[in-house]
Scaffold this motif. Sequence first.
Motif, PDB file in Angstrom:
ATOM      1  N   SER A 209       0.871  -1.162   0.000  1.00 27.16           N
ATOM      2  CA  SER A 209       0.000   0.000   0.000  1.00 27.16           C
ATOM      3  C   SER A 209       0.918   1.224   0.000  1.00 27.16           C
ATOM      4  O   SER A 209       1.822   1.324   0.837  1.00 27.16           O
ATOM      5  CB  SER A 209      -0.897   0.001   1.233  1.00 27.16           C
ATOM      6  N   GLU A 211       1.246   5.257   0.394  1.00 24.84           N
ATOM      7  CA  GLU A 211       0.570   6.415   0.968  1.00 24.84           C
ATOM      8  C   GLU A 211       0.095   7.368  -0.125  1.00 24.84           C
ATOM      9  O   GLU A 211       0.864   7.780  -0.991  1.00 24.84           O
ATOM     10  CB  GLU A 211       1.525   7.149   1.905  1.00 24.84           C
ATOM     11  N   GLY A 212      -1.185   7.673  -0.120  1.00 18.58           N
ATOM     12  CA  GLY A 212      -1.761   8.595  -1.076  1.00 18.58           C
ATOM     13  C   GLY A 212      -2.220   7.960  -2.372  1.00 18.58           C
ATOM     14  O   GLY A 212      -2.859   8.626  -3.190  1.00 18.58           O
ATOM     15  N   SER A 213      -1.894   6.648  -2.579  1.00 21.71           N
ATOM     16  CA  SER A 213      -2.242   6.006  -3.852  1.00 21.71           C
ATOM     17  C   SER A 213      -2.933   4.666  -3.694  1.00 21.71           C
ATOM     18  O   SER A 213      -3.440   4.117  -4.672  1.00 21.71           O
ATOM     19  CB  SER A 213      -0.976   5.819  -4.696  1.00 21.71           C
ATOM     20  N   SER A 227       8.353  14.483  -4.769  1.00 17.19           N
ATOM     21  CA  SER A 227       7.467  14.258  -3.634  1.00 17.19           C
ATOM     22  C   SER A 227       8.278  13.878  -2.399  1.00 17.19           C
ATOM     23  O   SER A 227       9.323  13.235  -2.498  1.00 17.19           O
ATOM     24  CB  SER A 227       6.474  13.137  -3.957  1.00 17.19           C
ATOM     25  N   ARG A 230       7.144   8.890   0.581  1.00 23.24           N
ATOM     26  CA  ARG A 230       5.833   8.312   0.915  1.00 23.24           C
ATOM     27  C   ARG A 230       6.023   7.001   1.662  1.00 23.24           C
ATOM     28  O   ARG A 230       6.935   6.214   1.367  1.00 23.24           O
ATOM     29  CB  ARG A 230       5.028   8.064  -0.358  1.00 23.24           C
TER      30      ARG A 230
END
Length: 253
Positions: A209, A211-213, A227, A230
């Motif tokens: 998983s 983060e953010g996607s 970025s 993440r």
Amino acid sequence: MRAAIDIRRSPSRHLARTEWLRSLNSFSFGAHSDSDNTHFGLLLVSNEDTIEPGTGFDTHPHRDMEIVTWVLEGALVHKDSTGHNGIIYPGLAQRMTAGSGILHSEKNDSWTLTGDQEHANPVHFIQMWVLPDTAHVTPGYEQLDINAPLGQGGWVTLASGMSKHSGTRAISIRQKHAALHVARLRPAETAQAATAPFVHLFVARGSISLEGSGALAQGDAARITDSEGRRISAGAHGAEVLMWEMDTTLAVR
């Protein structure tokens, strides 16, 4: 530059098949051309290949490319025109500097290695290419077993030309703006993606998983631009993730 995450799902990759090879290409490669998908950052090639026993790539040339190979299953036999021979297996990092010109072959010689044709298996690996920062250098080869640090969890630097990784135990590449890291994560284990102008995450095994996607399955990739690092979390069966950290990109390709 504006922060962005571009998720590329495994089925979107180009599939090339022969009697002995199954190759999933993340970017334009060989006969497959896509002007909108030629590279990300400095990464030009990220191919997931499976070679049947007793077959492989016959001797062929390369020039001015840093080629890193990461085996997931089986064993790949490397031979090149500089006299280097090696057997690449899971957990062994391998880099070939093509430089001013090199010839090499890559074979699944599992019949020979096992002495048992009946139990010979395919070899499954990821091969990645980045452009060097200096052209026409002397060709070279390096390999390093990193299974021990991989077993401790978290990111392990597999290959780097960045000065900030000069003290790490990693193979070197002739590209001062790029580094490749790998993590074998246990179920639910977390790690932080690099903070860099360009980060390419590839899920080689299992799922994560991001983060953010959300969820990324085996074969999925995330192209992350400008970025902050993440967080990633491994799925129920763990994950093996390859991460390119890059400070710049190719202006034109």
